[in-house]
Enzyme design. Structure first.
Site, mmCIF file in Angstrom:
data_model
loop_
_atom_site.group_PDB
_atom_site.id
_atom_site.type_symbol
_atom_site.label_atom_id
_atom_site.label_comp_id
_atom_site.label_asym_id
_atom_site.label_seq_id
_atom_site.Cartn_x
_atom_site.Cartn_y
_atom_site.Cartn_z
ATOM 1 N N GLU A 241 0.885 -1.175 0.000
ATOM 2 C CA GLU A 241 0.000 0.000 0.000
ATOM 3 C C GLU A 241 0.914 1.213 0.000
ATOM 4 O O GLU A 241 1.565 1.504 1.010
ATOM 5 C CB GLU A 241 -0.881 -0.002 1.263
ATOM 6 C CG GLU A 241 -1.828 -1.193 1.367
ATOM 7 C CD GLU A 241 -3.026 -1.073 0.445
ATOM 8 O OE1 GLU A 241 -3.252 0.012 -0.130
ATOM 9 O OE2 GLU A 241 -3.739 -2.074 0.286
ATOM 10 N N CYS A 275 -1.845 9.372 2.727
ATOM 11 C CA CYS A 275 -1.646 8.860 1.360
ATOM 12 C C CYS A 275 -2.790 9.295 0.456
ATOM 13 O O CYS A 275 -2.638 9.358 -0.759
ATOM 14 C CB CYS A 275 -1.542 7.339 1.405
ATOM 15 S SG CYS A 275 -2.929 6.583 2.271
HETATM 16 P P1 NAD Z 1 8.775 4.422 4.160
HETATM 17 O O1 NAD Z 1 8.720 3.613 2.916
HETATM 18 O O2 NAD Z 1 9.955 5.277 4.376
HETATM 19 O O3 NAD Z 1 8.705 3.455 5.445
HETATM 20 C C1 NAD Z 1 7.586 2.636 5.710
HETATM 21 C C2 NAD Z 1 8.031 1.488 6.605
HETATM 22 O O4 NAD Z 1 8.874 0.627 5.859
HETATM 23 C C3 NAD Z 1 8.845 1.919 7.796
HETATM 24 O O5 NAD Z 1 8.507 1.080 8.881
HETATM 25 C C4 NAD Z 1 10.274 1.687 7.348
HETATM 26 O O6 NAD Z 1 11.174 1.466 8.402
HETATM 27 C C5 NAD Z 1 10.119 0.449 6.501
HETATM 28 N N1 NAD Z 1 11.074 0.287 5.403
HETATM 29 C C6 NAD Z 1 11.559 1.246 4.571
HETATM 30 N N2 NAD Z 1 12.366 0.701 3.663
HETATM 31 C C7 NAD Z 1 12.368 -0.639 3.883
HETATM 32 C C8 NAD Z 1 13.012 -1.757 3.258
HETATM 33 N N3 NAD Z 1 13.828 -1.606 2.206
HETATM 34 N N4 NAD Z 1 12.771 -2.991 3.756
HETATM 35 C C9 NAD Z 1 11.931 -3.167 4.778
HETATM 36 N N5 NAD Z 1 11.325 -2.152 5.444
HETATM 37 C C10 NAD Z 1 11.543 -0.900 4.986
HETATM 38 O O7 NAD Z 1 7.434 5.258 4.224
HETATM 39 P P2 NAD Z 1 6.977 6.299 5.356
HETATM 40 O O8 NAD Z 1 7.749 7.571 5.177
HETATM 41 O O9 NAD Z 1 6.989 5.665 6.686
HETATM 42 O O10 NAD Z 1 5.450 6.536 4.970
HETATM 43 C C11 NAD Z 1 5.017 7.530 4.097
HETATM 44 C C12 NAD Z 1 4.597 6.921 2.773
HETATM 45 O O11 NAD Z 1 3.622 5.901 3.013
HETATM 46 C C13 NAD Z 1 3.913 7.921 1.865
HETATM 47 O O12 NAD Z 1 4.383 7.744 0.549
HETATM 48 C C14 NAD Z 1 2.445 7.548 1.957
HETATM 49 O O13 NAD Z 1 1.672 7.899 0.824
HETATM 50 C C15 NAD Z 1 2.526 6.061 2.135
HETATM 51 N N6 NAD Z 1 1.303 5.530 2.752
HETATM 52 C C16 NAD Z 1 0.472 4.775 1.980
HETATM 53 C C17 NAD Z 1 -0.715 4.294 2.527
HETATM 54 C C18 NAD Z 1 -1.680 3.473 1.704
HETATM 55 O O14 NAD Z 1 -2.618 2.928 2.272
HETATM 56 N N7 NAD Z 1 -1.502 3.352 0.394
HETATM 57 C C19 NAD Z 1 -1.034 4.586 3.846
HETATM 58 C C20 NAD Z 1 -0.153 5.351 4.597
HETATM 59 C C21 NAD Z 1 1.019 5.818 4.041
#
Ligand code: NAD
Length: 505
Positions: A241, A275
């Protein structure tokens, strides 16, 4: 405005209040060995949990929902302190939807997960059905913008479906997840069934490498791509997501009062860190100036400040780096001709991270602010000739999570909604369906793969297994088995022609 949120320390993850910079507490970072250990403990606990019926599991989780109801005010305060959203947003976008989701799935789990008969149209003497078997251990990797509703909602679905969960919350919001686990244990759930591992991306990576039976990742497109690649290499089913760039198409006949209220909430709730936030508005020339004036008036009335106050409309920015991202996108737009109608800057009066609610006009489709996810309190408005151009621009994006259409004509609204390339398109509404567990939540294009919520979302937390059986006993041989012969060949040919002749179709 000093606030440092430590994510790189080797052993401890510290959490700070983004509105004040105050430290809130810390948790130990989980080592790769401990990740594997958590998975093993969860796997063991899952076997017994899976022997309960879905309804029994739902009933056990109801006890957790009772604790949430009792402690709701405290939970809202904790979320607000760690994430920076207002108390009211913590209630309506995090706690309430989670309580509702537990009750919704808990009551219906037996029905949603009961075996499903498949009527066979040709092979009437045989029967088929699907049954749903828990996957095992579901790994959940979560973002910071909804540190409760997203990871805990997904955890509830995974548990009701009969799985154990290993959750890696965002490194920005470790404490609220830890609270949720302790509340679940207090509610009587086996402690090993729901594990939390803490840390940054490296801990998320270790979770995938430990090979759970499914991964649910919510986060950025970049993070999702890496996680999906790692899952693909191991053939682990995965739901991603990801980011959004929600367009709002305003038809000339839209109810302006409702439209402007929806845009303001859609753009600035959670300081635009959603998001599904309204990230670009397409306004036909005939209504453009009126829309801009009304929206700016509304936005100037918003009260930004202390998120813990009940009278604050717009809270803080959770991720410090977002302050620079937002400013950079605004500056780039202004350098290319956009006009700042209100806001436009970080709020320098505050100790914490606050960005003023900002409305930009004179934006064009090629500006970065119209193409990249802002994830902050900025509404760019793009003047278009007509609704057809708005639709073309709305679809001109690599993202497709949500989109919004505003019109008084309900039939036209739905017809237009069907043409917008997004997982969910809402007519005269914004963002709300994440809080409706019966509806699916998913992105198309780069916004993700798979979906959560809805009946099928719960089933997606299970393996779908097919059983095929005989309905009529005593048939010794199927027609297509050995031995082959001319007679059988001609018989099958005849049957095929009868079955698929014009008349029988
Ligand atoms: P992010 O990708 O930086 O991190 C999300 C999570 O993934 C964190 O827990 C992080 O530690 C982990 N992570 C990051 N890279 C990883 C990897 N290579 N392997 C495993 N884990 C990893 O995102 P964020 O800054 O926490 O969240 C913001 C983003 O999330 C925005 O783009 C937003 O649109 C999106 N978002 C989407 C939804 C949806 O339902 N589509 C909902 C909420 C947020």
């Amino acid at each position: 405005m000093a606030r440092s949120k430590t994510t790189k320390q080797s052993t401890v993850l510290e959490s700070y209040n983004p509105a004040t910079g105050e430290p809130l507490g810390s948790v130990p970072v989980t080592s790769p060995d401990e990740v594997a250990e958590s998975l093993a403990l969860a796997r063991r606990a899952q076997r017994r949990w899976a022997s309960l019926s879905p309804g029994e599991r739902g009933a056990r989780l109801k006890e957790f929902s009772k604790i949430l109801l009792r402690e709701a005010d405290d939970v809202c305060a904790r979320i607000s302190a760690e994430n920076g959203k207002t108390r009211q947003e913590a209630l309506i976008t995090e706690v309430l939807p989670t309580v509702d989701l537990i009750n919704y799935y808990g009551k219906r789990a037996d029905k949603f997960l009961k075996p499903k008969k498949i009527p066979l149209h040709l092979f009437k003497h045989r029967g088929s059905y699907i049954h749903y078997v828990p996957r095992g251990v579901v790994g959940i990797i979560a973002p910071w913008n909804f540190p409760f509703a997203i990871p805990i909602g997904e955890t509830i679905c995974a548990l009701i479906a009969g799985n154990a969960v290993v959750l890696k919350p965002s490194e920005m919001t470790p404490l609220i997840a830890a609270y949720a686990r302790s509340a679940m244990i207090r509610s009587g759930l086996p402690a090993d069934l729901f594990q939390i591992i803490q840390g940054g991306p490296e801990v998320g990576k270790a979770l995938v490498e430990a090979e759970p039976d499914m991964i649910c990742f919510t986060g950025s497109v970049n993070g999702g791509r890496k996680v999906a690649e790692a899952c693909g290499a191991r053939l682990i089913p995965c739901v991603t997501e990801l980011g959004g760039k929600a367009p709002a198409i305003i038809c000339p006949d839209a109810d302006m009062e409702r439209t402007v209220s929806a845009l303001a909430w859609g753009g600035f709730a959670n300081s635009g860190q959603v998001c599904a936030s309204v990230e670009r508005v397409y306004a036909p020339a005939s209504i453009h100036d009126d829309l801009v004036n009304r929206l700016v008036k509304k936005v100037r009335e918003l009260r930004q400040g202390d998120p813990s106050s009940f009278d604050t409309d717009v809270g803080a920015i959770c991720l410090p780096q977002q302050m620079d991202v937002v400013q950079e996108l605004i500056d780039d737009a202004v350098a290319n001709g956009a006009v700042v109608e209100c806001g436009g800057n970080a709020d320098s009066r505050s100790l914490g991270y606050f960005f003023e609610p900002t409305v930009l006009s004179n934006v064009n489709q090629n500006m970065r602010v119209a193409r990249e996810e802002i994830f902050g309190p900025v509404i760019p408005i793009i003047k278009v000739d007509d609704v057809e151009t708005a639709l073309e621009y709305a679809n001109d994006s690599h993202l497709g999570l949500t989109a919004y259409v505003f019109t008084r004509d309900r039939r036209k609204g739905r017809a237009l909604a069907e043409k917008v390339e997004a997982g969910t398109v809402m007519v005269n509404d914004v963002m709300s369906t994440y809080g409706m567990p019966e509806t699916p939540w998913h992105g198309i294009k780069n916004s993700g793969i798979g979906f959560v919520h809805s009946e099928d979302g719960l089933r997606g937390m299970c393996q779908m297994r097919h059983v095929h059986y005989e309905r009529i006993p005593g048939i010794r041989r199927e027609l297509w088995w050995y031995p082959y012969s001319r007679k059988t060949y001609q018989g099958i040919m005849k049957l095929m022609r009868v079955a698929f002749s014009k008349r029988s179709l």
